[in-house]
Design a protein around this motif. Structure first.
Motif, PDB file in Angstrom:
ATOM      1  N   UNK A   1       1.984  -6.506  -4.015  1.00  0.00           N
ATOM      2  CA  UNK A   1       1.457  -7.847  -3.766  1.00  0.00           C
ATOM      3  C   UNK A   1       2.302  -8.569  -2.725  1.00  0.00           C
ATOM      4  N   UNK A   2       3.602  -8.423  -2.821  1.00  0.00           N
ATOM      5  CA  UNK A   2       4.481  -9.036  -1.814  1.00  0.00           C
ATOM      6  C   UNK A   2       4.185  -8.447  -0.434  1.00  0.00           C
ATOM      7  N   UNK A   3       3.929  -7.145  -0.406  1.00  0.00           N
ATOM      8  CA  UNK A   3       3.626  -6.474   0.860  1.00  0.00           C
ATOM      9  C   UNK A   3       2.319  -6.991   1.454  1.00  0.00           C
ATOM     10  N   UNK A   4       1.282  -7.086   0.644  1.00  0.00           N
ATOM     11  CA  UNK A   4      -0.019  -7.532   1.158  1.00  0.00           C
ATOM     12  C   UNK A   4      -0.010  -9.013   1.530  1.00  0.00           C
ATOM     13  N   UNK A   5       0.922  -9.774   0.962  1.00  0.00           N
ATOM     14  CA  UNK A   5       1.060 -11.191   1.322  1.00  0.00           C
ATOM     15  C   UNK A   5       1.858 -11.387   2.613  1.00  0.00           C
ATOM     16  N   UNK A   6       2.405 -10.290   3.159  1.00  0.00           N
ATOM     17  CA  UNK A   6       3.064 -10.411   4.461  1.00  0.00           C
ATOM     18  C   UNK A   6       4.540 -10.098   4.503  1.00  0.00           C
ATOM     19  N   UNK A   7       5.069  -9.403   3.493  1.00  0.00           N
ATOM     20  CA  UNK A   7       6.484  -9.018   3.512  1.00  0.00           C
ATOM     21  C   UNK A   7       6.627  -7.555   3.915  1.00  0.00           C
ATOM     22  N   UNK A   8       7.541  -7.274   4.826  1.00  0.00           N
ATOM     23  CA  UNK A   8       7.904  -5.898   5.171  1.00  0.00           C
ATOM     24  C   UNK A   8       9.374  -5.698   4.864  1.00  0.00           C
ATOM     25  N   UNK A   9       9.732  -4.453   4.543  1.00  0.00           N
ATOM     26  CA  UNK A   9      11.098  -4.174   4.089  1.00  0.00           C
ATOM     27  C   UNK A   9      11.561  -2.850   4.677  1.00  0.00           C
TER      28      UNK A   9
ATOM     29  N   UNK B   1      10.138   4.687   9.497  1.00  0.00           N
ATOM     30  CA  UNK B   1      10.083   3.536   8.581  1.00  0.00           C
ATOM     31  C   UNK B   1       9.925   2.241   9.364  1.00  0.00           C
ATOM     32  N   UNK B   2      10.699   2.096  10.416  1.00  0.00           N
ATOM     33  CA  UNK B   2      10.632   0.879  11.233  1.00  0.00           C
ATOM     34  C   UNK B   2       9.244   0.731  11.853  1.00  0.00           C
ATOM     35  N   UNK B   3       8.686   1.839  12.328  1.00  0.00           N
ATOM     36  CA  UNK B   3       7.327   1.813  12.891  1.00  0.00           C
ATOM     37  C   UNK B   3       6.325   1.316  11.856  1.00  0.00           C
ATOM     38  N   UNK B   4       6.397   1.875  10.650  1.00  0.00           N
ATOM     39  CA  UNK B   4       5.468   1.485   9.575  1.00  0.00           C
ATOM     40  C   UNK B   4       5.600   0.012   9.214  1.00  0.00           C
ATOM     41  N   UNK B   5       6.842  -0.456   9.060  1.00  0.00           N
ATOM     42  CA  UNK B   5       7.054  -1.821   8.571  1.00  0.00           C
ATOM     43  C   UNK B   5       6.732  -2.875   9.635  1.00  0.00           C
ATOM     44  N   UNK B   6       7.056  -2.594  10.885  1.00  0.00           N
ATOM     45  CA  UNK B   6       6.782  -3.579  11.938  1.00  0.00           C
ATOM     46  C   UNK B   6       5.304  -3.608  12.297  1.00  0.00           C
ATOM     47  N   UNK B   7       4.646  -2.431  12.279  1.00  0.00           N
ATOM     48  CA  UNK B   7       3.229  -2.396  12.662  1.00  0.00           C
ATOM     49  C   UNK B   7       2.313  -3.031  11.622  1.00  0.00           C
ATOM     50  N   UNK B   8       2.841  -3.318  10.435  1.00  0.00           N
ATOM     51  CA  UNK B   8       2.050  -4.046   9.422  1.00  0.00           C
ATOM     52  C   UNK B   8       1.819  -5.494   9.831  1.00  0.00           C
ATOM     53  N   UNK B   9       2.498  -5.924  10.925  1.00  0.00           N
ATOM     54  CA  UNK B   9       2.402  -7.309  11.401  1.00  0.00           C
ATOM     55  C   UNK B   9       2.792  -8.299  10.306  1.00  0.00           C
ATOM     56  N   UNK B  10       4.020  -8.187   9.785  1.00  0.00           N
ATOM     57  CA  UNK B  10       4.423  -9.018   8.641  1.00  0.00           C
ATOM     58  C   UNK B  10       4.689 -10.468   9.036  1.00  0.00           C
ATOM     59  N   UNK B  11       4.618 -11.340   8.039  1.00  0.00           N
ATOM     60  CA  UNK B  11       5.030 -12.737   8.231  1.00  0.00           C
ATOM     61  C   UNK B  11       6.547 -12.851   8.077  1.00  0.00           C
ATOM     62  N   UNK B  12       7.095 -11.977   7.203  1.00  0.00           N
ATOM     63  CA  UNK B  12       8.524 -12.013   6.899  1.00  0.00           C
ATOM     64  C   UNK B  12       9.035 -10.584   6.825  1.00  0.00           C
ATOM     65  N   UNK B  13      10.058 -10.293   7.615  1.00  0.00           N
ATOM     66  CA  UNK B  13      10.603  -8.931   7.693  1.00  0.00           C
ATOM     67  C   UNK B  13      12.039  -8.906   7.197  1.00  0.00           C
TER      68      UNK B  13
END
Length: 527
Positions: free
Chosen positions: A348-356, A432-444
């Motif tokens: 849920x945190x991920x779909x709300x815009x968090x990447x880790x 990992x960086x490719x996956x997390x940044x390409x999700x277009x997060x609000x908060x990384x």
């Protein structure tokens, strides 16, 4: 040997002298994997009592070459000589018998065992058929005190920090009295103080006559401690140089084939709305009764990079676990984009815009036996682009993975279908960086994002973080690298013993001042 005497030798005698002068020679080593030649006709010569650095980009073949020397891989071509004699190294036991020890980039530790059990595993001292741990404990304690590698011998591996696990690996090697020591990225998870200590340890070991092979991406470390440096690029041998005769710029040019910028190009931050608001956050410790994170409050705004700095083991890991949902909070709240996410699931945190981007890429970043393409869609496979009527849309997944592999320069033998375990550590990190940044997060959240990366990749990742900031995202960087902290961040928060003890502007604070706060000698409001 004086030049005049050496000139008087027959050619054969001179060749013998040269051979005897090397502790290890790896001659014309070739190692192939499906779709890639990891080592292509490489010759490496290690002198007795020297510190020899091995430098190269991620995926250049450095770890593979050392794994051949340690018996983890068998080369298709080439020979290994020790003290002028050909040797067969079929497995790590053979390597240990020959006096070769290795500290691996990805630790070879049993997580449910204690530190002491891991150190003595395979060479357990016995008396009258019974395990004699007391004898082992005395020897390990003597080694740890001698080299400044203190660690709790009774703690379980799963409960100690990555830095402490690194110390365990080094102690494991020293316990076996090895003469040839391989350090594969040994400083990737250490603090600046620990790195300085390790450099001194390596000098002491070399002074005692031990021969050291040292893999590192950090040019300053190589210049400081190595006698010679051999450079690999894309599996091929580029050359060997005396470090006193070259500059860091020369080495980086040999490594990546171009000039690399050490300084991060970025304009001043223009922070706007609060994207993350943390209030009174507490996370319980698994190792003692005190909270690992104690009453921490801070904010991250859109358009800024906030960095958490501190010596490893001061609550940064638990702070990130609490933010990302890997650990529950014992008190406090977390708000992201105005939504209370304190008790929400990781998805849920991920779909709300968090990447880790996690600290431990193996434990929390990848499923190592999945393909690269499956890991790339690991947090998005359920989206309509990748799933239809409950079935994965394999063509779309392949196309998406290929785009990210090209965009982020992820190198792998078989492209999207490469098993992630078979990739180099740096390329696993890039995936990992490719996956997390390409999700277009609000908060990384980026924890040690450049750990184990070469200078070219570090330059690229820093650029990516700044681009995220400039696109109006909030970025929380957690780093043990003071150069990275000072270079990349717009605000610095220092953690000590689970609390934030200071907030600084990187433009006005010195490294020395930060160090005092990181060590607990100072905190805001107190002299």
């Amino acid at each position: 040997m004086p030049g005049s005497e050496k000139r008087g030798l027959t050619r054969r005698a001179e060749e013998v002298w040269q051979l005897e002068n090397y502790a290890v020679e790896m001659l014309h080593i070739t190692k192939r994997f499906p779709g890639i030649i990891a080592n292509d006709d490489i010759t490496l010569q290690l002198k007795k009592g020297e510190i020899h650095a091995l430098l190269g980009e991620n995926g250049a073949g450095k770890s593979t070459l050392m794994s051949v020397l340690f018996g983890l891989y068998q080369p298709e071509e080439g020979e290994i000589h020790m003290d002028g004699k050909k040797v067969e190294i079929r497995n790590p036991n053979d390597a240990n018998d020959l006096g070769i020890g290795m500290v691996h980039q990805h630790f070879k530790l049993v997580e449910c065992f204690s530190v002491l059990d891991n150190i003595i595993l395979g060479v357990e001292p016995c008396k009258n058929g019974f395990l004699n741990k007391n004898e082992a404990r005395v020897k390990v304690q003597e080694i740890s005190e001698r080299y400044g590698l203190q660690v709790d011998l009774d703690a379980k591996i799963e409960d100690i920090t990555v830095g402490m696990q690194q110390r365990t690996e080094i102690l494991k090697m020293l316990y076996r009295d090895n003469e040839i020591l391989i350090f594969d990225e040994p400083t990737a998870v250490l603090t600046p103080q620990e790195i300085a200590e390790l450099m001194q340890i390596m000098r002491n070991l070399a002074a005692e006559g031990k021969s050291i092979l040292f893999i590192s991406h950090k040019l300053a470390e190589i210049m400081e401690v190595a006698d010679r440096c051999s450079v690999l690029r894309k599996g091929k041998y580029i050359g060997t140089v005396e470090t006193k005769d070259v500059t860091p710029e020369d080495l980086s040019r040999m490594m990546v084939g171009r000039d690399v910028k050490a300084k991060v190009d970025k304009e001043d931050a223009k922070p706007t709305d609060v994207v993350l608001d943390v209030k009174g956050m507490c996370v319980a410790s698994k190792r003692h009764k005190k909270n690992a994170v104690n009453d921490v409050s801070f904010q991250v705004r859109r358009g800024e990079i906030v960095c958490i700095a501190g010596i490893d083991g001061n609550g940064q890991t638990e702070l990130v676990y609490g933010l990302s949902g890997l650990e529950p909070l014992s008190a406090g709240s977390i708000t992201m984009n105005g939504t209370d996410i304190t008790k929400l699931s990781i998805r849920k945190r991920s779909t709300l815009g968090m990447s880790h981007i996690p600290e431990d890429r193996h434990k929390h970043g990848l499923v190592l036996d999945y393909t690269l393409e499956d890991n790339i869609v690991l947090q998005r496979y359920f989206e309509p682009e990748f799933t239809k009527f409950g079935f994965l849309r394999r063509k779309n997944i392949r196309k998406y993975a290929e785009r990210l592999i090209e965009k982020f320069d992820v190198r792998s033998g078989q492209g999207p279908i490469t098993i992630s375990r078979a990739m180099s550590g740096g390329n696993q990190q890039k995936a990992i960086i490719a996956r997390e940044i390409d999700k277009n997060p609000e908060f990384l959240i980026a924890v040690q994002p450049t750990r184990g990366l070469d200078v070219g990749a570090i330059e690229y990742i820093h650029k990516q973080l700044v681009e995220q900031r400039d696109a109006g995202k909030g970025v929380l960087l957690v780093s043990l690298e003071l150069d990275e902290v000072m270079n990349v961040s717009d605000r610095i928060l220092v953690m000590f013993e689970g609390e934030i003890v200071g907030e600084f502007d990187p433009k006005s604070v010195t490294v020395e001042e930060l160090g005092l706060y990181m060590a607990g000698a100072k905190r805001e409001g107190k002299a």
